[in-house]
Design an enzyme around this catalytic site. Structure first.
Site, mmCIF file in Angstrom:
data_model
loop_
_atom_site.group_PDB
_atom_site.id
_atom_site.type_symbol
_atom_site.label_atom_id
_atom_site.label_comp_id
_atom_site.label_asym_id
_atom_site.label_seq_id
_atom_site.Cartn_x
_atom_site.Cartn_y
_atom_site.Cartn_z
ATOM 1 N N LYS A 109 -3.363 -2.640 -9.300
ATOM 2 C CA LYS A 109 -3.305 -1.455 -8.437
ATOM 3 C C LYS A 109 -4.664 -0.768 -8.409
ATOM 4 O O LYS A 109 -5.170 -0.317 -9.436
ATOM 5 C CB LYS A 109 -2.232 -0.471 -8.930
ATOM 6 C CG LYS A 109 -2.067 0.740 -8.007
ATOM 7 C CD LYS A 109 -0.745 1.420 -8.272
ATOM 8 C CE LYS A 109 -0.904 2.663 -9.084
ATOM 9 N NZ LYS A 109 0.335 3.434 -9.232
ATOM 10 N N GLN B 86 0.848 -1.185 0.000
ATOM 11 C CA GLN B 86 0.000 0.000 0.000
ATOM 12 C C GLN B 86 0.885 1.237 0.000
ATOM 13 O O GLN B 86 1.940 1.264 0.634
ATOM 14 C CB GLN B 86 -0.908 0.019 1.241
ATOM 15 C CG GLN B 86 -1.955 -1.087 1.242
ATOM 16 C CD GLN B 86 -2.797 -1.087 2.510
ATOM 17 O OE1 GLN B 86 -2.304 -1.347 3.594
ATOM 18 N NE2 GLN B 86 -4.075 -0.788 2.359
ATOM 19 N N GLY B 87 0.453 2.249 -0.744
ATOM 20 C CA GLY B 87 1.212 3.489 -0.826
ATOM 21 C C GLY B 87 0.297 4.676 -0.932
ATOM 22 O O GLY B 87 -0.923 4.579 -0.733
ATOM 23 N N GLY B 88 0.887 5.820 -1.269
ATOM 24 C CA GLY B 88 0.123 7.049 -1.334
ATOM 25 C C GLY B 88 -0.904 7.067 -2.446
ATOM 26 O O GLY B 88 -1.924 7.742 -2.354
ATOM 27 N N GLN B 89 -0.656 6.304 -3.516
ATOM 28 C CA GLN B 89 -1.552 6.342 -4.667
ATOM 29 C C GLN B 89 -2.598 5.232 -4.664
ATOM 30 O O GLN B 89 -3.563 5.298 -5.412
ATOM 31 C CB GLN B 89 -0.744 6.277 -5.970
ATOM 32 C CG GLN B 89 0.149 7.488 -6.174
ATOM 33 C CD GLN B 89 0.865 7.439 -7.506
ATOM 34 O OE1 GLN B 89 0.971 6.395 -8.133
ATOM 35 N NE2 GLN B 89 1.379 8.582 -7.936
ATOM 36 N N GLY B 90 -2.410 4.203 -3.826
ATOM 37 C CA GLY B 90 -3.404 3.142 -3.800
ATOM 38 C C GLY B 90 -2.862 1.851 -3.221
ATOM 39 O O GLY B 90 -1.777 1.811 -2.640
ATOM 40 N N THR B 91 -3.640 0.775 -3.399
ATOM 41 C CA THR B 91 -3.306 -0.546 -2.874
ATOM 42 C C THR B 91 -3.081 -1.504 -4.033
ATOM 43 O O THR B 91 -3.822 -1.484 -5.010
ATOM 44 C CB THR B 91 -4.437 -1.079 -1.985
ATOM 45 O OG1 THR B 91 -4.694 -0.130 -0.942
ATOM 46 C CG2 THR B 91 -4.067 -2.409 -1.355
ATOM 47 N N VAL B 92 -2.032 -2.343 -3.919
ATOM 48 C CA VAL B 92 -1.707 -3.297 -4.973
ATOM 49 C C VAL B 92 -2.057 -4.705 -4.497
ATOM 50 O O VAL B 92 -1.656 -5.124 -3.405
ATOM 51 C CB VAL B 92 -0.214 -3.225 -5.348
ATOM 52 C CG1 VAL B 92 0.109 -4.219 -6.471
ATOM 53 C CG2 VAL B 92 0.154 -1.814 -5.790
ATOM 54 N N ASP C 39 10.569 10.743 -11.162
ATOM 55 C CA ASP C 39 10.480 10.264 -9.776
ATOM 56 C C ASP C 39 11.356 9.027 -9.592
ATOM 57 O O ASP C 39 10.900 7.997 -9.077
ATOM 58 C CB ASP C 39 9.029 9.960 -9.408
ATOM 59 C CG ASP C 39 8.820 9.909 -7.889
ATOM 60 O OD1 ASP C 39 9.710 10.380 -7.147
ATOM 61 O OD2 ASP C 39 7.774 9.398 -7.449
#
Length: 376
Positions: free
Chosen positions: A80, A60-66, A177
């Site tokens: 994702k 899980q990260g800032g943009q969503g869940t994988v 990035d």
């Protein structure tokens, strides 16, 4: 029939809301037809992930869940699921799909497609088994030593992918990035560059992209910060930080009591200037050949030059790393890169201070699971 009709209408609503019409237009092939292989339906992805079961979560990260999933044809994939999408995030989503659809390189993660029929967009990638380079560098497993040879090979693979994006793709692409958490490792620990949400295609005649300053603390190009002009050399600065991480095993921003908020780049440059670089090398790196290590260290210094124009191109970086492989045969160091280039000390110290965790700049980006992206 009413329920079915409402369900179809809801999917159509989500498709438009998630930028489906724009994406379809941009994915249209030259003969006027859409590559439907890149458009998944919600039902097959729901089944593939066992209804997005929490046991299938890969990260899980800032943009969503994988989520880990298996398609009907038996392929293992990573799905994702984006977080709530505003217009800015939606543009990043569409941008990533369009850019990755143009790329075919063994060291760039492969996007298989997307789904726009759900409340939030879904991206479907090839499944990369061994997680991120950040994890292997900073949470090392004693049962799998991260050797110098592995680090050198991974550096060569990343450089090759970025060189392809900058100079061999049909339209030059700036990643924007580059960091170890955006480098994935497959089952053979080969590098795969990932996360193209903020990447941009640049017209061949243009030399830079004028944009709102955006980046990740510790990897941020100071020249871009001052000019608001992102160039290929900005990616090279970030890659220089990745090289230093590979050499030292340290995170891009120190979090110890004595070094709080200090950038790894500045610490590394000071160590090189004082001929103390051996003191900060990772234990596994020290087991490698000294001449090879110093060529990479010198190359990192050049990538971290405060003046973007003084940095090498990504193609030159890739060639320089490839030359390291020949050192063992030649028994001599041929850097081919000229003398070491250091930052002006006053500017260097000023920049080091500006990247501290106590910075007065505001962060409006969502933090990832490792380092915090900053939108200045």
């Amino acid at each position: 029939m009413i329920k079915r009709r409402n369900k179809i209408k809801l999917k159509e609503k989500y498709f438009k809301q998630n930028g489906g019409l724009l994406l379809k237009q941009q994915l249209t092939t030259f003969d006027g037809s859409v590559d439907t292989r890149k458009l998944f339906n919600s039902k097959e992805l729901d089944k593939a992930t066992d209804h997005f079961n929490i046991d299938r979560i890969l990260g899980q990260g800032g943009q969503g869940t994988v989520y880990k999933g298996m398609l009907a044809d038996g392929r293992i994939v990573a799905v994702k699921k984006s977080k709530a999408v505003d217009k800015a995030k939606l543009q990043e989503f569409i941008n990533e799909v369009v850019i990755l659809s143009q790329i075919n390189h063994r060291n760039v993660v492969k996007l298989l497609g997307c789904c726009l029929e759900t409340e939030v967009p879904l991206l479907v990638y090839e499944f990369i088994q061994n997680g991120t380079l950040f994890h292997y560098l900073h949470d090392q497993n004693e049962n799998l030593p991260f050797t110098w040879d592995m680090r050198l090979r991974i550096a060569i693979e990343i450089a090759g992918a970025l060189s392809y994006l900058h100079s061999s793709a049909s339209i030059p692409i700036y990643h924007r990035d580059i960091k170890t958490s955006n480098i994935l490792l497959d089952d053979k620990y080969r590098a795969k560059v990932a996360d193209f949400g903020t990447s941009r295609s640049i017209p061949i005649d243009d030399t830079h992209l004028t944009t709102k300053v955006q980046g990740t603390l510790g990897y941020f190009d100071p020249d871009y910060f001052q000019s608001n002009q992102f160039t290929d050399k900005s990616d090279i600065y970030s890659f220089g930080v990745v090289l230093v991480e590979l050499l030292t095993g340290q995170k891009p921003i120190f979090s110890t009591m004595t070094e709080e908020g200090r950038s790894l780049a500045s610490y590394f440059i000071n160590s090189m200037e004082e001929n103390k670089v051996c003191d900060i090398l990772d234990a596994q790196v020290k087991l490698g050949k000294e001449e090879e290590i110093m060529v990479m260290a010198n190359l990192a210094i050049r990538c971290l030059n405060l003046q973007g124009k003084q940095r090498p191109t990504m193609r030159e970086v890739a060639m320089e790393l490839e030359r390291i492989r020949t050192l063992e045969k030649n028994n001599s160091v041929q850097p081919g890169a000229g003398n070491l280039v250091y930052w002006d000390q006053e500017l260097f110290e000023a920049w080091d201070g500006s990247t501290s965790t106590g910075s007065t700049f505001n962060s409006t980006s969502t933090p990832s699971t490792d380092t915090k992206p900053l939108l200045f």
